[in-house]
Design a protein around this motif. Sequence first.
Motif, PDB file in Angstrom:
ATOM      1  N   SER A 160       0.842  -1.198   0.000  1.00  0.00           N
ATOM      2  CA  SER A 160       0.000   0.000   0.000  1.00  0.00           C
ATOM      3  C   SER A 160       0.877   1.248   0.000  1.00  0.00           C
ATOM      4  CB  SER A 160      -0.990  -0.008   1.162  1.00  0.00           C
ATOM      5  OG  SER A 160      -0.315  -0.002   2.371  1.00  0.00           O
ATOM      6  N   PHE A 161       2.054   1.117   0.569  1.00  0.00           N
ATOM      7  CA  PHE A 161       3.043   2.179   0.488  1.00  0.00           C
ATOM      8  C   PHE A 161       3.460   2.417  -0.965  1.00  0.00           C
ATOM      9  CE2 PHE A 161       6.894   4.188   2.389  1.00  0.00           C
ATOM     10  CZ  PHE A 161       6.232   4.893   3.369  1.00  0.00           C
ATOM     11  N   HIS A 162       3.710   1.326  -1.661  1.00  0.00           N
ATOM     12  CA  HIS A 162       4.106   1.436  -3.071  1.00  0.00           C
ATOM     13  C   HIS A 162       3.016   2.108  -3.903  1.00  0.00           C
ATOM     14  CE1 HIS A 162       6.679  -2.432  -2.453  1.00  0.00           C
ATOM     15  NE2 HIS A 162       7.169  -1.393  -1.816  1.00  0.00           N
ATOM     16  N   GLN A 163       1.791   1.711  -3.601  1.00  0.00           N
ATOM     17  CA  GLN A 163       0.671   2.258  -4.365  1.00  0.00           C
ATOM     18  C   GLN A 163       0.608   3.772  -4.178  1.00  0.00           C
ATOM     19  OE1 GLN A 163      -2.508   3.521  -3.389  1.00  0.00           O
ATOM     20  NE2 GLN A 163      -3.583   3.336  -5.356  1.00  0.00           N
ATOM     21  N   ARG A 164       0.752   4.213  -2.942  1.00  0.00           N
ATOM     22  CA  ARG A 164       0.681   5.661  -2.676  1.00  0.00           C
ATOM     23  C   ARG A 164       1.838   6.411  -3.337  1.00  0.00           C
ATOM     24  NH1 ARG A 164       0.591   6.043   3.415  1.00  0.00           N
ATOM     25  NH2 ARG A 164       0.308   3.798   3.338  1.00  0.00           N
ATOM     26  N   GLN A 165       3.031   5.799  -3.292  1.00  0.00           N
ATOM     27  CA  GLN A 165       4.182   6.462  -3.913  1.00  0.00           C
ATOM     28  C   GLN A 165       4.002   6.576  -5.424  1.00  0.00           C
ATOM     29  OE1 GLN A 165       6.997   3.747  -2.332  1.00  0.00           O
ATOM     30  NE2 GLN A 165       7.551   5.053  -0.604  1.00  0.00           N
ATOM     31  N   GLY A 166       3.457   5.528  -6.026  1.00  0.00           N
ATOM     32  CA  GLY A 166       3.226   5.554  -7.473  1.00  0.00           C
ATOM     33  C   GLY A 166       2.201   6.611  -7.838  1.00  0.00           C
ATOM     34  N   TYR A 167       1.155   6.659  -7.051  1.00  0.00           N
ATOM     35  CA  TYR A 167       0.107   7.657  -7.290  1.00  0.00           C
ATOM     36  C   TYR A 167       0.681   9.061  -7.152  1.00  0.00           C
ATOM     37  CZ  TYR A 167      -4.480   9.969  -6.823  1.00  0.00           C
ATOM     38  OH  TYR A 167      -5.588  10.769  -6.992  1.00  0.00           O
ATOM     39  N   GLU A 168       1.558   9.224  -6.193  1.00  0.00           N
ATOM     40  CA  GLU A 168       2.154  10.547  -5.986  1.00  0.00           C
ATOM     41  C   GLU A 168       3.028  10.954  -7.175  1.00  0.00           C
ATOM     42  OE1 GLU A 168       5.251  11.262  -3.228  1.00  0.00           O
ATOM     43  OE2 GLU A 168       4.987  13.387  -3.733  1.00  0.00           O
ATOM     44  N   ILE A 169       3.767  10.004  -7.728  1.00  0.00           N
ATOM     45  CA  ILE A 169       4.554  10.305  -8.940  1.00  0.00           C
ATOM     46  C   ILE A 169       3.610  10.813 -10.034  1.00  0.00           C
ATOM     47  CG2 ILE A 169       5.858   9.271 -10.863  1.00  0.00           C
ATOM     48  CD1 ILE A 169       7.166   7.389  -8.874  1.00  0.00           C
ATOM     49  N   MET A 170       2.487  10.109 -10.213  1.00  0.00           N
ATOM     50  CA  MET A 170       1.530  10.495 -11.257  1.00  0.00           C
ATOM     51  C   MET A 170       0.928  11.865 -10.960  1.00  0.00           C
ATOM     52  SD  MET A 170       1.599   8.215 -13.528  1.00  0.00           S
ATOM     53  CE  MET A 170       0.233   7.643 -14.527  1.00  0.00           C
ATOM     54  N   ALA A 171       0.613  12.116  -9.695  1.00  0.00           N
ATOM     55  CA  ALA A 171      -0.001  13.388  -9.321  1.00  0.00           C
ATOM     56  C   ALA A 171       0.953  14.550  -9.631  1.00  0.00           C
ATOM     57  CB  ALA A 171      -0.368  13.378  -7.836  1.00  0.00           C
ATOM     58  N   VAL A 172       2.230  14.366  -9.306  1.00  0.00           N
ATOM     59  CA  VAL A 172       3.210  15.426  -9.563  1.00  0.00           C
ATOM     60  C   VAL A 172       3.339  15.664 -11.069  1.00  0.00           C
ATOM     61  CG1 VAL A 172       5.666  16.024  -9.421  1.00  0.00           C
ATOM     62  CG2 VAL A 172       4.497  15.073  -7.422  1.00  0.00           C
ATOM     63  N   LEU A 173       3.386  14.584 -11.840  1.00  0.00           N
ATOM     64  CA  LEU A 173       3.501  14.737 -13.294  1.00  0.00           C
ATOM     65  C   LEU A 173       2.255  15.409 -13.865  1.00  0.00           C
ATOM     66  CD1 LEU A 173       4.987  11.256 -14.309  1.00  0.00           C
ATOM     67  CD2 LEU A 173       6.207  13.433 -14.208  1.00  0.00           C
ATOM     68  N   ALA A 174       1.097  15.005 -13.352  1.00  0.00           N
ATOM     69  CA  ALA A 174      -0.162  15.503 -13.911  1.00  0.00           C
ATOM     70  C   ALA A 174      -0.331  17.001 -13.675  1.00  0.00           C
ATOM     71  CB  ALA A 174      -1.335  14.726 -13.320  1.00  0.00           C
ATOM     72  N   LYS A 175       0.264  17.489 -12.597  1.00  0.00           N
ATOM     73  CA  LYS A 175       0.153  18.938 -12.385  1.00  0.00           C
ATOM     74  C   LYS A 175       1.439  19.659 -12.788  1.00  0.00           C
ATOM     75  CE  LYS A 175       1.348  19.675  -7.514  1.00  0.00           C
ATOM     76  NZ  LYS A 175       1.614  18.542  -6.697  1.00  0.00           N
TER      77      LYS A 175
END
Lengths: 313, 252
Positions: A160-175
């Motif tokens: 679940s840690f990995h999932q959050r980190q991956g999502y955060e990478i996407m969030a940073v890229l998306a904005k």
Amino acid sequence: MTDVKNLDDIFQAKIDAEQKIEPKDWMPDAYRKNLIRQISQHAHSEVVGMLPEGNWITRAPSLKRKAILLAKVQDEAGHGLYLYSAVETMGVSREQTIDDLLSGKAKYSSIFNYPTLTWADIGAIGWLVDGAAIMNQVMLCRTSYGPYARAMVRICKEESFHQRQGYEIMAVLAKGSPEQKEMAQDALNRWWWPSLMMFGPTDANSPHSAQSMKWKIKRQSNDELRQIFIDRTVQQAEVIGLTIPDPELKWNEETKHYDWGTIDWTEFNNVVAGNGPCNKERLAARNKAHNEGAWVREAAVAYAAKKAKRKAA
Amino acid sequence: MSQNNALFTYTLRLADDLLILSQRLGEWCGHGPILEEDIALTNRALDHLGEARNLLTYAGQVEGKGRSEDNLAYLRMERQFTNVKLMEQPNGDYAHTMVRSFLFDAYHLPLMQALLKSSDEQLAAIAGKAVKEATYHLRASSEWIIRFGDGTEESHQRAQTALDDLWTYTGELFEIDPVLEEMTKAGIAPDITAIKESWSKTVDQVLAEATLKRPADAFMMTGGRKGLHSEHMGFILAEMQHVTRAYPGVEW
Ligand SMILES: [Fe+2]
Ligand SMILES: [Fe+2]
């Protein structure tokens, strides 16, 4: 003498009473085989999964991301280790299990036969692939075989840690810049459908599922888990402003779930059959590491033997 | 050179050794000889990277031009990197990788222990965090050198070849130049000759137990501290920096 029929009944009664099956307990041969296959596939997936992500360690665009990725891939290696140990509790050695991977006899999750082409793929894998894996693994924390269930409890926390980190990478890229956002969207486009395939065939086409459910190895069907994943992920995509690549995706007020399109099962079957973009590379990389590491493992064994002999003398 | 400049250069040297070694070790990820070693190598890479980040951040502060850790890692060219050439050598087989790490670990541990007493509080604090890891790294790489040397004929041969190949790069770790002299005089850097003695003792002990031969001190390579690297360096940086450079000025 107790007959097998009776043993079978006792076994099933135990499962029905939510008691864990432990290595020394009697179990039907088919249960043992089914689990050996499932746990070893799971172990291989952790290990092969290190390759597409490891591919970006030397190129991670910031030192912080590099450190996070290193730690993640290291976690996956650890997951592989726990799971190979869980297989060993069923009497199959790690060497044997690994040999089956290297010869191509054993399968691993097909998702890892897709290439990581841009940095955003590392975000997409964490978010979607680890995200889909969690759905399965949370269920497996309650699986009937004790050692497997316990390995899963440890693994789930990290996933679940990995999932959050991956999502955060996407969030940073998306904005980020337009190019970054495009990179993120492109990664989502490429990883979305393969992630849905991770849950396996539809329930109607999943022959082993009923037996696995009866034995409480699985506790939710492929389609149920897939739907939960879709419902959750669609909302997460919305939050960061990315678009799920499915024109048929629509909220269904009646079912309170998203309706969605159709998986390309021809592609799925092709990748499972060995024709994915990276099947050959993945297996070749595992074999190369194994073969080139042979002398290292031999040296360790030889030294340990010499040391033991000297101690005994 | 002002003392600030010297401190910047000195800190950067410490950082670059670790950053480039970590980068090399990261190449192993997923390809180790056994799963446990994959984990151990990644751990090593992570520890080195963590320490490098602390040092780069501090170097940026000392310099006072607003350069961050990422700025220093991703936006310098190869002539501005100050790591010793040992760190940029290719991974080779597992013997080369382990010998390279062993030769570094045997230097890094006493260096960090001595830096605990540095008059520079920041460097002392960074060393404080690093000593435990460095102790563990040296123990682990020493064990492999011994296993290789005293394992099979093949492993012995491979370890000896790696030692012979890499020995020429060890001189650089102990080079004295005006920057180091100034730092030592200021009580910031420890006396490098004492570090060398400790290194030499460790190397002798471990090689003796491993039944390996210490190569003779013939010609020693030099240049890394001045940014004169091997041809490998450009490729290391091309790989490490290309995404960051392709999209300048954005967040990751
Ligand atoms: Fe995992
Ligand atoms: Fe994971």
